[in-house]
Structures are given as structure tokens and as C-alpha cells.
Design a protein around this motif. Structure first.
Motif, PDB file in Angstrom:
ATOM      1  N   TYR A 144      28.872  14.561  52.578  1.00 41.99           N
ATOM      2  CA  TYR A 144      28.176  15.178  53.721  1.00 41.99           C
ATOM      3  C   TYR A 144      26.758  14.630  53.802  1.00 41.99           C
ATOM      4  O   TYR A 144      26.089  14.450  52.780  1.00 41.99           O
ATOM      5  CB  TYR A 144      28.120  16.701  53.560  1.00 41.99           C
ATOM      6  CG  TYR A 144      27.099  17.350  54.478  1.00 41.99           C
ATOM      7  CD1 TYR A 144      27.368  17.540  55.831  1.00 41.99           C
ATOM      8  CD2 TYR A 144      25.842  17.724  53.993  1.00 41.99           C
ATOM      9  CE1 TYR A 144      26.422  18.100  56.679  1.00 41.99           C
ATOM     10  CE2 TYR A 144      24.890  18.289  54.831  1.00 41.99           C
ATOM     11  CZ  TYR A 144      25.184  18.474  56.172  1.00 41.99           C
ATOM     12  OH  TYR A 144      24.247  19.016  57.004  1.00 41.99           O
ATOM     13  N   SER A 145      26.282  14.385  55.030  1.00 38.74           N
ATOM     14  CA  SER A 145      24.890  13.986  55.237  1.00 38.74           C
ATOM     15  C   SER A 145      24.283  14.844  56.336  1.00 38.74           C
ATOM     16  O   SER A 145      24.982  15.282  57.263  1.00 38.74           O
ATOM     17  CB  SER A 145      24.788  12.501  55.616  1.00 38.74           C
ATOM     18  OG  SER A 145      25.424  12.254  56.854  1.00 38.74           O
ATOM     19  N   CYS A 146      22.990  15.097  56.239  1.00 33.31           N
ATOM     20  CA  CYS A 146      22.290  15.973  57.186  1.00 33.31           C
ATOM     21  C   CYS A 146      22.482  15.491  58.626  1.00 33.31           C
ATOM     22  O   CYS A 146      22.315  14.305  58.923  1.00 33.31           O
ATOM     23  CB  CYS A 146      20.798  16.017  56.864  1.00 33.31           C
ATOM     24  SG  CYS A 146      20.403  16.733  55.259  1.00 33.31           S
ATOM     25  N   GLY A 147      22.802  16.431  59.509  1.00 30.74           N
ATOM     26  CA  GLY A 147      22.944  16.128  60.926  1.00 30.74           C
ATOM     27  C   GLY A 147      24.355  15.822  61.360  1.00 30.74           C
ATOM     28  O   GLY A 147      24.631  15.757  62.564  1.00 30.74           O
ATOM     29  N   SER A 148      25.261  15.631  60.424  1.00 29.63           N
ATOM     30  CA  SER A 148      26.645  15.318  60.786  1.00 29.63           C
ATOM     31  C   SER A 148      27.496  16.580  60.740  1.00 29.63           C
ATOM     32  O   SER A 148      27.159  17.538  60.037  1.00 29.63           O
ATOM     33  CB  SER A 148      27.219  14.276  59.827  1.00 29.63           C
ATOM     34  OG  SER A 148      27.277  14.800  58.511  1.00 29.63           O
ATOM     35  N   PRO A 149      28.605  16.619  61.485  1.00 35.50           N
ATOM     36  CA  PRO A 149      29.512  17.763  61.390  1.00 35.50           C
ATOM     37  C   PRO A 149      30.103  17.846  59.989  1.00 35.50           C
ATOM     38  O   PRO A 149      30.191  16.845  59.273  1.00 35.50           O
ATOM     39  CB  PRO A 149      30.588  17.452  62.436  1.00 35.50           C
ATOM     40  CG  PRO A 149      29.993  16.418  63.330  1.00 35.50           C
ATOM     41  CD  PRO A 149      29.052  15.628  62.479  1.00 35.50           C
ATOM     42  N   LEU A 150      30.507  19.032  59.617  1.00 35.61           N
ATOM     43  CA  LEU A 150      31.094  19.209  58.291  1.00 35.61           C
ATOM     44  C   LEU A 150      32.440  18.506  58.192  1.00 35.61           C
ATOM     45  O   LEU A 150      32.749  17.862  57.177  1.00 35.61           O
ATOM     46  CB  LEU A 150      31.253  20.703  57.991  1.00 35.61           C
ATOM     47  CG  LEU A 150      31.893  21.062  56.652  1.00 35.61           C
ATOM     48  CD1 LEU A 150      30.995  20.619  55.497  1.00 35.61           C
ATOM     49  CD2 LEU A 150      32.166  22.565  56.575  1.00 35.61           C
ATOM     50  N   VAL A 151      33.237  18.630  59.261  1.00 34.90           N
ATOM     51  CA  VAL A 151      34.588  18.056  59.279  1.00 34.90           C
ATOM     52  C   VAL A 151      34.856  17.447  60.648  1.00 34.90           C
ATOM     53  O   VAL A 151      34.156  17.752  61.619  1.00 34.90           O
ATOM     54  CB  VAL A 151      35.652  19.142  58.972  1.00 34.90           C
ATOM     55  CG1 VAL A 151      35.521  19.638  57.539  1.00 34.90           C
ATOM     56  CG2 VAL A 151      35.535  20.305  59.956  1.00 34.90           C
ATOM     57  N   PRO A 152      35.863  16.600  60.789  1.00 31.79           N
ATOM     58  CA  PRO A 152      36.225  16.046  62.099  1.00 31.79           C
ATOM     59  C   PRO A 152      36.742  17.137  63.039  1.00 31.79           C
ATOM     60  O   PRO A 152      37.097  18.235  62.609  1.00 31.79           O
ATOM     61  CB  PRO A 152      37.330  15.035  61.757  1.00 31.79           C
ATOM     62  CG  PRO A 152      37.197  14.770  60.300  1.00 31.79           C
ATOM     63  CD  PRO A 152      36.661  16.019  59.688  1.00 31.79           C
ATOM     64  N   GLU A 153      36.807  16.810  64.334  1.00 32.28           N
ATOM     65  CA  GLU A 153      37.217  17.785  65.345  1.00 32.28           C
ATOM     66  C   GLU A 153      38.638  18.290  65.137  1.00 32.28           C
ATOM     67  O   GLU A 153      38.957  19.420  65.509  1.00 32.28           O
ATOM     68  CB  GLU A 153      37.100  17.165  66.748  1.00 32.28           C
ATOM     69  CG  GLU A 153      35.668  16.947  67.197  1.00 32.28           C
ATOM     70  CD  GLU A 153      35.591  16.489  68.642  1.00 32.28           C
ATOM     71  OE1 GLU A 153      36.461  16.902  69.439  1.00 32.28           O
ATOM     72  OE2 GLU A 153      34.683  15.720  68.976  1.00 32.28           O
ATOM     73  N   ASP A 154      39.507  17.468  64.566  1.00 31.06           N
ATOM     74  CA  ASP A 154      40.899  17.877  64.413  1.00 31.06           C
ATOM     75  C   ASP A 154      41.158  18.643  63.120  1.00 31.06           C
ATOM     76  O   ASP A 154      42.303  18.984  62.808  1.00 31.06           O
ATOM     77  CB  ASP A 154      41.822  16.653  64.480  1.00 31.06           C
ATOM     78  CG  ASP A 154      41.478  15.601  63.420  1.00 31.06           C
ATOM     79  OD1 ASP A 154      40.458  15.782  62.717  1.00 31.06           O
ATOM     80  OD2 ASP A 154      42.225  14.610  63.313  1.00 31.06           O
TER      81      ASP A 154
ATOM     82  N   ASN B 230      36.084  24.670  63.931  1.00 29.34           N
ATOM     83  CA  ASN B 230      35.525  25.790  64.695  1.00 29.34           C
ATOM     84  C   ASN B 230      35.481  27.082  63.881  1.00 29.34           C
ATOM     85  O   ASN B 230      35.417  28.177  64.440  1.00 29.34           O
ATOM     86  CB  ASN B 230      36.334  26.013  65.976  1.00 29.34           C
ATOM     87  CG  ASN B 230      36.096  24.916  66.996  1.00 29.34           C
ATOM     88  OD1 ASN B 230      34.967  24.478  67.194  1.00 29.34           O
ATOM     89  ND2 ASN B 230      37.171  24.452  67.628  1.00 29.34           N
ATOM     90  N   VAL B 231      35.526  26.927  62.570  1.00 29.65           N
ATOM     91  CA  VAL B 231      35.478  28.089  61.677  1.00 29.65           C
ATOM     92  C   VAL B 231      34.229  28.066  60.808  1.00 29.65           C
ATOM     93  O   VAL B 231      33.486  29.044  60.726  1.00 29.65           O
ATOM     94  CB  VAL B 231      36.738  28.143  60.777  1.00 29.65           C
ATOM     95  CG1 VAL B 231      36.617  29.294  59.775  1.00 29.65           C
ATOM     96  CG2 VAL B 231      37.992  28.290  61.620  1.00 29.65           C
ATOM     97  N   LEU B 232      33.975  26.938  60.181  1.00 28.46           N
ATOM     98  CA  LEU B 232      32.852  26.795  59.261  1.00 28.46           C
ATOM     99  C   LEU B 232      31.850  25.805  59.853  1.00 28.46           C
ATOM    100  O   LEU B 232      32.205  24.661  60.167  1.00 28.46           O
ATOM    101  CB  LEU B 232      33.359  26.298  57.903  1.00 28.46           C
ATOM    102  CG  LEU B 232      32.406  26.407  56.713  1.00 28.46           C
ATOM    103  CD1 LEU B 232      31.991  27.853  56.476  1.00 28.46           C
ATOM    104  CD2 LEU B 232      33.064  25.831  55.460  1.00 28.46           C
ATOM    105  N   PHE B 233      30.608  26.255  60.017  1.00 26.88           N
ATOM    106  CA  PHE B 233      29.610  25.454  60.721  1.00 26.88           C
ATOM    107  C   PHE B 233      28.441  25.091  59.810  1.00 26.88           C
ATOM    108  O   PHE B 233      28.102  25.826  58.876  1.00 26.88           O
ATOM    109  CB  PHE B 233      29.058  26.219  61.929  1.00 26.88           C
ATOM    110  CG  PHE B 233      30.097  26.580  62.947  1.00 26.88           C
ATOM    111  CD1 PHE B 233      30.425  25.707  63.973  1.00 26.88           C
ATOM    112  CD2 PHE B 233      30.756  27.806  62.887  1.00 26.88           C
ATOM    113  CE1 PHE B 233      31.377  26.041  64.922  1.00 26.88           C
ATOM    114  CE2 PHE B 233      31.705  28.154  63.833  1.00 26.88           C
ATOM    115  CZ  PHE B 233      32.024  27.264  64.853  1.00 26.88           C
ATOM    116  N   VAL B 234      27.822  23.971  60.127  1.00 21.52           N
ATOM    117  CA  VAL B 234      26.575  23.554  59.508  1.00 21.52           C
ATOM    118  C   VAL B 234      25.657  23.105  60.640  1.00 21.52           C
ATOM    119  O   VAL B 234      26.123  22.641  61.686  1.00 21.52           O
ATOM    120  CB  VAL B 234      26.818  22.409  58.493  1.00 21.52           C
ATOM    121  CG1 VAL B 234      27.330  21.163  59.199  1.00 21.52           C
ATOM    122  CG2 VAL B 234      25.550  22.098  57.709  1.00 21.52           C
TER     123      VAL B 234
END
Length: 490
Positions: free
Chosen positions: A392-402, A407-411
Motif C-alpha cells: 500500500y502507498s499513500c493516496g492509492s485505493p486499498l484494493v481494486p474496484e472489483d 466499497n466496504v473498507l476505505f482509506v
């Protein structure tokens, strides 16, 4: 009372020989007068002519018992309209600054403008406000420089009340305390009102000597509570359940009759609020139109700015978009807000919704992970797989869209490695290890100095490396000290 400077312009004053000029600073008083300006503009016939011609009305209001609010402004404006016009025009264009009393998205402001629309029997009302930091664009702002000339070098002092009232007043420091004391003692309220009458009259006299293009300034009296109540009552024709003290968006959203009026007669935008008669014979609210029918039918709501197709740095000409359906999609502040908005719902990005943390593989800072509900056993297993398999790197989504957790765990995605540690990290219920606010390092933390803890409710950790680099302790929510000793009995 104590002689008090009006606080206008930091320039030398003329003083007689063998005289002493003594006046306290206006920031140290418990009573104050606030000027309000209404500028009726003589609209020029050509674009080359100036908009700075017309008549100016000024009032000096008691900050304690005549506080600034939307319904007061509308009441006083309508009273000034009646003074200025023998025949009230059928169309009103109102331009104000962007303060909370004029913010067109606020329910209290919309209610006040509807009252003004009905009271004036206008066919069409347009209320516009300036964008943030652009109040200079409001023509009335230039009038303030002329008023400053009338107030420059003036010291004012209220009259004294009787000893008993002065003693009560002496014990009340804040506006709320003064109002509470006045509610318990009507003599105090009357005394405070009467002790500034001479000052108000003197300021009115000085103001009426001022001139704008040979038109002398005029003064108008502030509205009293009865004036405001009477002004408000007309909106009961739309919805009888409305209350002058209940104008929040949440309350007004439940008023069906009002919402229907807003839907059928109004156009609401971030910087404007427009109302137009419907010209429907079955409407029980609108009176007959006053404009010639062909003129009224050709009038439409002001359109939203739309960028030019040939040059996006410019907007389309007014004539090309008037009477067309437009939206606020091109409003600069909206575009910026959308660009800077987090993907996660704002209600989730709070300290109570922090479920875990994750570390950036580049900068090493910990970032909070949020979810509406606690993770299930399956979701925890999926998250563990994410940690084990992906960086993980700052500013990126935690996981891909699929991914199941998208849509459950956010950063937070609108951050970078240069962004400090989130405040939710320190206030979450996870009892996380204290780390430096600036770099996220947990070693070499500096003791928080007393002057910071006495000034702020929350002071966040700082390491010696960041301190050496010139960083300071970051504090939030300044502690308000008792200013009683600073107040003067004036």
C-alpha cells in the motif's frame, strides 16, 4: 461609560492645544454598534456607464439586542424599499456579500427572501451573493470607504444608567450573559437601549452629511421584534406550520407545502436564489402579475455559466444560454470540491469508524482504515490477504474496484506521503502507539511544553528529528480563556 474610538483608519487626529486625546480601543467594549448599508443603484442604460450612482441608506444596530440575521436584514430592506420608492418595481435584483446571513443555500435565508418576495408583491426576485473572498465585487462595499470618512477620528461614549443597572451590567461579560440578564430584568434591557440612543443619533447625523454623487446618505431605523414578526407572518400563506425560530434545513425539509413552493416557484443555486410568480390562476399564493404579459412571459431564471466550446477559459455569451436548461456542473468551487472529495462517505471518515491501520511501504506512515460496520470474520480474512499480498502507498485505493472490500473498507485517497498523520489515528479506540504527527516515527518524541497544553485542548506528538528540521507542535481547539479582566464597563 468610557470614550471609545470607532476604530476607523489608523491615522493621527487633530487635537486642541493643551488638550489630551483619550479614547479606549473599540475591541475592549461590551456594547457595540454595527453599521448596515443598503445601496439602491441607478442601473445605467449602457454598459459603459457606472453602477456607482444611487441612494444609500445606513443604520447603526445594537449588537446585543439587534443581532444580524437573515429575517432582520429582509425586514429592514423592505422598510428601506418603502422609503425609497413611491411605486415598488415589479422586479428586484439583490446583491449581497457571502456571509451566513446571505448564504442562499441556508433555509433561514430562503425563508427571508420568500417573505420579501411576497411582501413586495414582486413578479420576479433575484438574490445573488458574492463568491468567497470576492465581497469587493459588491458595489455596496465601496460605500464603506465613504462611511469611514464620517467615522474617522470619532470617539463615542454611552450615557450612564442608574447605579443598580450599572452593577448588574458590570457582572455580565459576554453577549449571552448580557442578554440573559436583560431577559430577567426588563429595566436593564430598556436602560441599555436608552443609553446608546444619543450615540446612534449622533452617528446618523454625521452619516447624513455624507454624499455620493450629490445624493446625501439617509439613515433607517433598525427593525424591532414586532416588525420582524409581522414581516414573517406573510409566509404562513404558503405553510401555516412554519415558525420563525425553526428554519434549519432539516426542519424545513419536512414542510411539504413549503417544499412544493420551492419546487414550483424557485431556483436554488450555490450563489443565487430566484423566485418567480407562476401566473397560474389556480395558485392561492401568487397575486396577479404586474408586468405586461409579454414581458413577464419572456423573463426566465438566470442561467448557470457554461464554458465556451471554442475556448474553455471563457464562458458562453449570455444570449446563447438564456432560457435554456443549465446546471451548476461548471461552477469552479464545485469542480474543486469534487476533485478533492474522498471516495468514502464523509460520515465514515471519523475516529469511531477506524477499524485498523495500514503502513505505507514508501514513507512508513500509518494510515487509518474505515468502515461503516465492524468487519466480519470473512472480511478480516480478506483484509489480511491484502496486507500479505499487496503493498500500500499513500493516496492509492486499498484494493481494486472489483475487490469485495472496495466499497466496504476505505482509506483516505486524497493524501500523499507528505501528508501528516490523520487526527483519527490519535483519537480512535484502538489505543494505537503514539507517533510523530509530521513523520509518523515513534522514537525520540519530545515532551509537550506546558505553554502548548495550556493553549490547546489537543497537542499532537513531535519527534526530535522533525523539531530539529523546524517543525513545531501541532495543536487543535484553542482553549478560550476568561476575558473578564479585559472587558471595560462601557
Amino acid at each position: 461609560g468610557v470614550a471609545t474610538s470607532t476604530g476607523v483608519r489608523n491615522k493621527k487626529s487633530l487635537v486642541g492645544i493643551n488638550s489630551t486625546l483619550v479614547a479606549s480601543d473599540h475591541d475592549f467594549t461590551k456594547l457595540s454598534l454595527t453599521p448596515s448599508v443598503i445601496f439602491f443603484i441607478d442601473v445605467p442604460t449602457t454598459i459603459e456607464d457606472s453602477f456607482y450612482h444611487g441612494n444609500v441608506f445606513v443604520s447603526y444596530k445594537d449588537t446585543v439586542f439587534q443581532p444580524s440575521n437573515a429575517i432582520r436584514h429582509a425586514t429592514e430592506f423592505f422598510n428601506a424599499i418603502q422609503l425609497h420608492y413611491t411605486f415598488i418595481p415589479p422586479i428586484l435584483c439583490l446583491y449581497t456579500d457571502g456571509g451566513p446571513d446571505h448564504r442562499t443555500t441556508f433555509g433561514s435565508v430562503q425563508i427571508s427572501l420568500i417573505c420579501l418576495f411576497l411582501r413586495g408583491d414582486f413578479d420576479f426576485l433575484i438574490a445573488l451573493r458574492t463568491a468567497p473572498y470576492h465581497s469587493w465585487a459588491n458595489p455596496a462595499e465601496r460605500i464603506m470607504s465613504i462611511i469611514n470618512l464620517g467615522l474617522q477620528g470619532v470617539a463615542i461614549m454611552r450615557d450612564s444608567m442608574n447605579a443598580d443597572l450599572e452593577e448588574i451590567f458590570k457582572k455580565a461579560d459576554t453577549l449571552d450573559e448580557i442578554r440573559a440578564a436583560a431577559n430577567k430584568n426588563i429595566d436593564l434591557k430598556n436602560g441599555l437601549h436608552n443609553c446608546i440612543l444619543n450615540i446612534q443619533q449622533m452617528l446618523h447625523s454625521r452619516t447624513e452629511r455624507l454624499v455620493l454623487h450629490e445624493n446625501h446618505f439617509q439613515h433607517y431605523d433598525p427593525a424591532n421584534d414586532q416588525n420582524i414578526d409581522d414581516f414573517f407572518k406573510i409566509i404562513l400563506e404558503i405553510d401555516k406550520s412554519l415558525n420563525i425560530s425553526e428554519t434549519t434545513a432539516e426542519i424545513l425539509s419536512k414542510k411539504k407545502d413549503l417544499q412544493e413552493f420551492l419546487k414550483t416557484h424557485c431556483r436554488i443555486r450555490h450563489y443565487s436564489f430566484q423566485i418567480k410568480k407562476c401566473n397560474n390562476i389556480n395558485c392561492g399564493i401568487c397575486k396577479p402579475i404586474r408586468l405586461p404579459l409579454h414581458v413577464f412571459e419572456n423573463i426566465d431564471f438566470l442561467p448557470d455559466p457554461v464554458p465556451s466550446n471554442s475556448n474553455t477559459d471563457c464562458y458562453k455569451e449570455f444570449e446563447t444560454i438564456y432560457r435554456t436548461d443549465t446546471t451548476e456542473q461548471f461552477r469552479p468551487t464545485l469542480i474543486t470540491a469534487i476533485e478533492n472529495a474522498e471516495r468514502a462517505p464523509a460520515a465514515i471518515l471519523t475516529n469511531t469508524k477506524v477499524r485498523d491501520i495500514i503502513q505505507c511501504f514508501q514513507c512508513g506512515k500509518f494510515r487509518c482504515l474505515y468502515s461503516e460496520k465492524a468487519l466480519t470474520a470473512i472480511q478480516k480474512s480478506q483484509f489480511q490477504h491484502v496486507i500479505d499480498e499487496w503493498d500500500y502507498s499513500c493516496g492509492s485505493p486499498l484494493v481494486p474496484e472489483d475487490h469485495a472490500l472496495y466499497n466496504v473498507l476505505f482509506v483516505r485517497e486524497k493524501i500523499t506521503c507528505e501528508s501528516p498523520i490523520e487526527l483519527a489515528y490519535y483519537s480512535s479506540r484502538k489505543n494505537l502507539t503514539p507517533v510523530c504527527y509530521w513523520c509518523g516515527y515513534d522514537q525520540g518524541l519530545v515532551d509537550i511544553p506546558t505553554y502548548m497544553t495550556s493553549k490547546y485542548k489537543f497537542v499532537f506528538p513531535l519527534c526530535n528529528v522533525c523539531q530539529t528540521a523546524g517543525k513545531n507542535f501541532f495543536g487543535r481547539i484553542e482553549i478560550k480563556t476568561n476575558s473578564k479582566k479585559r472587558k471595560r464597563d462601557c
